[in-house]
Enzyme design. Structure first.
Site: not given
Ligand code: CAA
Length: 258
Positions: A65, A109, A112, A132
């Site tokens: 998400a 998400g 999911e 999460e």
């Molecule tokens: N939401 C918003 N933006 C996101 C995102 C997310 N879930 N995941 C990645 N991005 C964005 C980053 O902020 C970044 O944007 P900027 O360039 O503007 O900074 C861009 O995508 C590229 O990401 P990274 O620079 O972090 O890329 P990476 O290759 O270094 O890492 C990754 C990749 C490991 C997937 C890392 O991006 C990450 O950990 N993302 C978040 C994963 C996460 O926590 N997901 C759970 C979200 S909560 C949820 O999903 C609730 C639910 O149950 C419904």
């Protein structure tokens, strides 16, 4: 309506829906979820479409998400809009088969969403996770419920409590994905599978999907009864006559969805 966060391509009975927010690794924001649900519903209603594929990019199916969108929200906000309830309800109401073709990250998400589809074909680069916990929340679109049914309590706890990622190989071994294919061939393989499904009787495909999904919602004896009733009802169809006659005549069945 033209979509901004997804691309939709309908070709040869298959609707390919590609999540398309590359700058955010296809993070699921409100707009993307709305557009995805609308595209799924349109594909479901389109008589030409017989199977749907949902995919992302090479790097990410979806990284979860949208954290930027959620970060400022309070309990009142997410409770009032019932965050993710609408998407979950709408996706689970789709009657045609949906294959998730997952390459790269399928996190939170994203994982999911893949699990809300009917089955998952993974590229060998796929990584699944429910991270999460690292954000101070728990999964909100099925990560504690569907993942547990897929991989069992022990692995689901491991994933949900540590936030670690699972490789495609581990995901296949654990029953989360149905097959793993080379990343370069993901869409080709998913399309081949979709094509196979598209050749069947759509009525029977829908009935089989309904019956499998029933197994998640009911007891074994009720589920078996449901299955048997649906099985019996198939004998009222022309496609059952055609399928069995074609077998006996050693030819390919020509189903007409009747
Ligand atoms: N939401 C918003 N933006 C996101 C995102 C997310 N879930 N995941 C990645 N991005 C964005 C980053 O902020 C970044 O944007 P900027 O360039 O503007 O900074 C861009 O995508 C590229 O990401 P990274 O620079 O972090 O890329 P990476 O290759 O270094 O890492 C990754 C990749 C490991 C997937 C890392 O991006 C990450 O950990 N993302 C978040 C994963 C996460 O926590 N997901 C759970 C979200 S909560 C949820 O999903 C609730 C639910 O149950 C419904």
């Amino acid at each position: 309506m033209a979509f901004e966060t997804i691309n939709v391509d309908v070709d040869d009975h298959i609707a390919l829906i590609r999540l398309n927010r590359p700058d955010a690794l296809n993070a699921l924001n409100t707009q993307l979820l709305k557009e995805l649900c609308q595209a799924l519903e349109e594909a479901d209603a389109n008589e030409k479409v017989r199977c749907i594929i949902v995919t992302g990019s090479d790097k990410a199916f979806a990284a979860g998400a949208d954290i930027k969108e959620m970060s400022g929200m309070g309990f009142g906000d997410v409770f009032t809009i019932n965050l993710f309830a609408d998407a979950n309800d709408r996706i689970t109401k789709i009657r045609k088969p949906i294959i998730a073709a997952v390459s790269g990250y399928a996190l939170g998400g994203g994982c999911e969403l893949a699990m809300a589809c009917d089955f998952i074909i993974a590229a060998d680069t796929a990584k699944f996770g429910q991270p999460e916990i690292n954000l101070g929340v728990i999964a909100g679109l099925g990560g504690t419920q569907r993942l547990t049914r897929f991989v069992g309590k022990s692995k689901s706890m491991d994933m949900n409590l540590t936030g670690r990622f699972m490789t495609a190989e581990e995901a296949e071994r654990s029953g989360l994905v149905s097959r793993v294919v080379p990343a370069k061939k993901l869409i080709e393989e998913a399309t081949n599978v979709a094509q196979k499904i598209a050749e069947k009787s759509m009525m029977t495909v829908m009935a089989a999907k309904e019956a499998v999904n029933r197994s998640y919602e009911t007891t074994l004896s009720e589920g078996l009864l449901f299955e048997r009733r649906v099985f019996h009802s198939m004998f009222a169809t022309e496609d059952q006559k055609e399928g069995m006659t074609a077998f006996l005549e050693k030819r390919q069945a020509q189903f007409r969805d009747k």
